[in-house]
Each structure stands twice: as structure tokens, then as C-alpha cells.
Write a protein that holds these residues in place. Structure first.
Motif, PDB file in Angstrom:
ATOM      1  N   THR A  14       0.856  -1.242  -0.078  1.00 55.36           N
ATOM      2  CA  THR A  14       0.098  -0.184   0.239  1.00 55.36           C
ATOM      3  C   THR A  14       0.868   1.149   0.094  1.00 55.36           C
ATOM      4  N   ARG A  28      -3.509   4.184  -2.561  1.00 58.51           N
ATOM      5  CA  ARG A  28      -4.136   2.642  -2.420  1.00 58.51           C
ATOM      6  C   ARG A  28      -5.042   2.471  -1.128  1.00 58.51           C
ATOM      7  N   ASP A  29      -4.486   3.008  -0.152  1.00 63.38           N
ATOM      8  CA  ASP A  29      -5.422   2.839   1.102  1.00 63.38           C
ATOM      9  C   ASP A  29      -6.806   3.868   0.735  1.00 63.38           C
ATOM     10  N   TYR A  32      -9.000   1.836  -1.374  1.00 61.86           N
ATOM     11  CA  TYR A  32      -9.634   0.669  -0.905  1.00 61.86           C
ATOM     12  C   TYR A  32     -10.797   1.242   0.058  1.00 61.86           C
ATOM     13  N   ASP A  33     -10.486   2.269   0.594  1.00 63.47           N
ATOM     14  CA  ASP A  33     -11.624   2.936   1.666  1.00 63.47           C
ATOM     15  C   ASP A  33     -12.848   3.289   0.693  1.00 63.47           C
ATOM     16  N   LEU A  35     -13.723   1.716  -2.431  1.00 62.38           N
ATOM     17  CA  LEU A  35     -14.447   0.419  -2.710  1.00 62.38           C
ATOM     18  C   LEU A  35     -15.207  -0.113  -1.738  1.00 62.38           C
ATOM     19  N   GLN A  36     -14.895   0.206  -0.389  1.00 66.04           N
ATOM     20  CA  GLN A  36     -15.729  -0.407   0.838  1.00 66.04           C
ATOM     21  C   GLN A  36     -17.204   0.293   0.693  1.00 66.04           C
ATOM     22  N   VAL A  42     -14.780  -7.369  -4.956  1.00 65.83           N
ATOM     23  CA  VAL A  42     -13.554  -6.897  -4.888  1.00 65.83           C
ATOM     24  C   VAL A  42     -12.540  -8.102  -4.424  1.00 65.83           C
ATOM     25  N   TRP A  44      -8.789  -8.038  -3.198  1.00 64.21           N
ATOM     26  CA  TRP A  44      -8.074  -6.818  -2.326  1.00 64.21           C
ATOM     27  C   TRP A  44      -6.925  -7.589  -1.586  1.00 64.21           C
ATOM     28  N   LYS A  46      -3.292  -6.908   0.070  1.00 56.47           N
ATOM     29  CA  LYS A  46      -2.283  -6.086   0.010  1.00 56.47           C
ATOM     30  C   LYS A  46      -1.432  -6.670   1.476  1.00 56.47           C
TER      31      LYS A  46
END
Length: 172
Positions: A14, A28-29, A32-33, A35-36, A42, A44, A46
């Protein structure tokens, strides 16, 4: 010809905790947030060590192929790694952040990849469009594949290197 199990995937470090500075810090973080908050399926994974992410080259290639789209972002020094080309050669849609100027002739938004703004303001909009428009997604995938096959194989790289060496020999 692997069935698409996921809408979007990612595997990699990440680069969090400020390792990357500037407009891509913790991108990248942040992805991810975002996409949640969606209903996308997904994949994912990492981790900082590659062996902790995916156990084999075969599994890695299979995971990319099981996704309609794959996220690859520039690294800590705004560099582009092999993953960009691995995704393209897997005939999976490359979804990436805006590129620094040195990559302008290679990666082109909506031609051979889908680029989102580094502040992620258009990230969801771009994904939604390409997930709802199969023909547009497939066109970008095909353009990207053709670009790599016609310009960026190991053979092309070797020939370019030999040509540069010959040019230098002619100058000296």
C-alpha cells in the motif's frame, strides 16, 4: 478464458504511512476505502512482501484474469512497474491513476487504460461507466493489448537497445 469472479482487483504494497509523498500519498489505502462503500465484488490483497500476497505466478495471473478490472497505481517515485503490462497482457481492464508526463505517450486515458484523478474525485464515475458499458471496456482492453504486443515485448525492448547501441557506435 477464465470466468470473471470479481469486478475489480488489486494486489500489492500500500505504500502507506507517508512512504509516497505528493498527490499520490496513500492513494492505495484511499482507493480501498472508496471501494468499501460500493457493491462491487472486490479482490484486494495487500502486503508488503510479494510472497504474502499471492503464492505463485500462476495464482497471480489467474487472479488478474478473474477480474474485469485491475488497479495499478504509480509507485513511490511515480514509477510504473511491470504490473501495468501484466494486467494489459491478461486482457483485463487497467485502471490507474493519472500518469506523470514521462508516460504520456504510452498510457492514454480511455484508449488503452482508464485513468482516474489522483484525488479520486472521478474514481467511482469511471468504474461505473466501464462496468456498465461492456463494449467500451472491451475496446480499451483490446487497444491496450495491441499496444503492448506491438511495442513493448521483450523482443521490442532488445531491438530498441541494439538500435541505440548502433546509434552510439555511429556517433563515436
Amino acid at each position: 478464458n477464465i470466468d470473471k469472479k470479481y469486478d475489480i482487483g488489486f494486489s500489492g504494497a500500500t505504500h502507506g504511512a507517508g512512504k509516497t509523498v505528493g498527490v499520490t500519498q496513500d492513494i492505495r489505502d484511499r482507493i480501498y476505502d472508496l471501494l468499501q462503500e460500493t457493491s462491487y465484488k472486490v479482490f484486494w490483497k495487500k502486503h508488503h512482501r510479494p510472497e504474502d500476497r499471492i503464492s505463485s505466478v500462476e495464482e497471480y495471473a489467474s487472479m488478474i484474469n478473474q477480474c474485469k478490472a485491475w488497479i495499478a497505481t504509480t509507485g513511490p517515485y511515480e514509477d510504473v512497474g511491470p504490473r501495468f503490462f501484466e494486467v494489459i497482457l491478461s486482457k483485463t481492464l487497467l485502471v490507474c491513476n493519472k500518469m506523470p508526463k514521462q508516460y504520456e505517450g504510452v498510457f492514454q486515458d480511455q484508449v488503452n487504460c482508464v485513468m482516474f484523478d489522483n484525488d479520486l474525485s472521478n474514481f467511482n464515475e469511471k468504474l461505473q461507466y466501464y462496468f456498465e458499458n461492456e463494449s467500451a471496456r472491451q475496446a480499451v482492453i483490446n487497444n491496450a493489448y495491441d499496444m503492448v504486443i506491438n511495442n513493448y515485448t521483450t523482443k521490442h525492448t532488445a531491438l530498441n537497445l541494439l538500435n541505440k547501441i548502433q546509434e552510439l557506435k555511429n556517433v563515436v
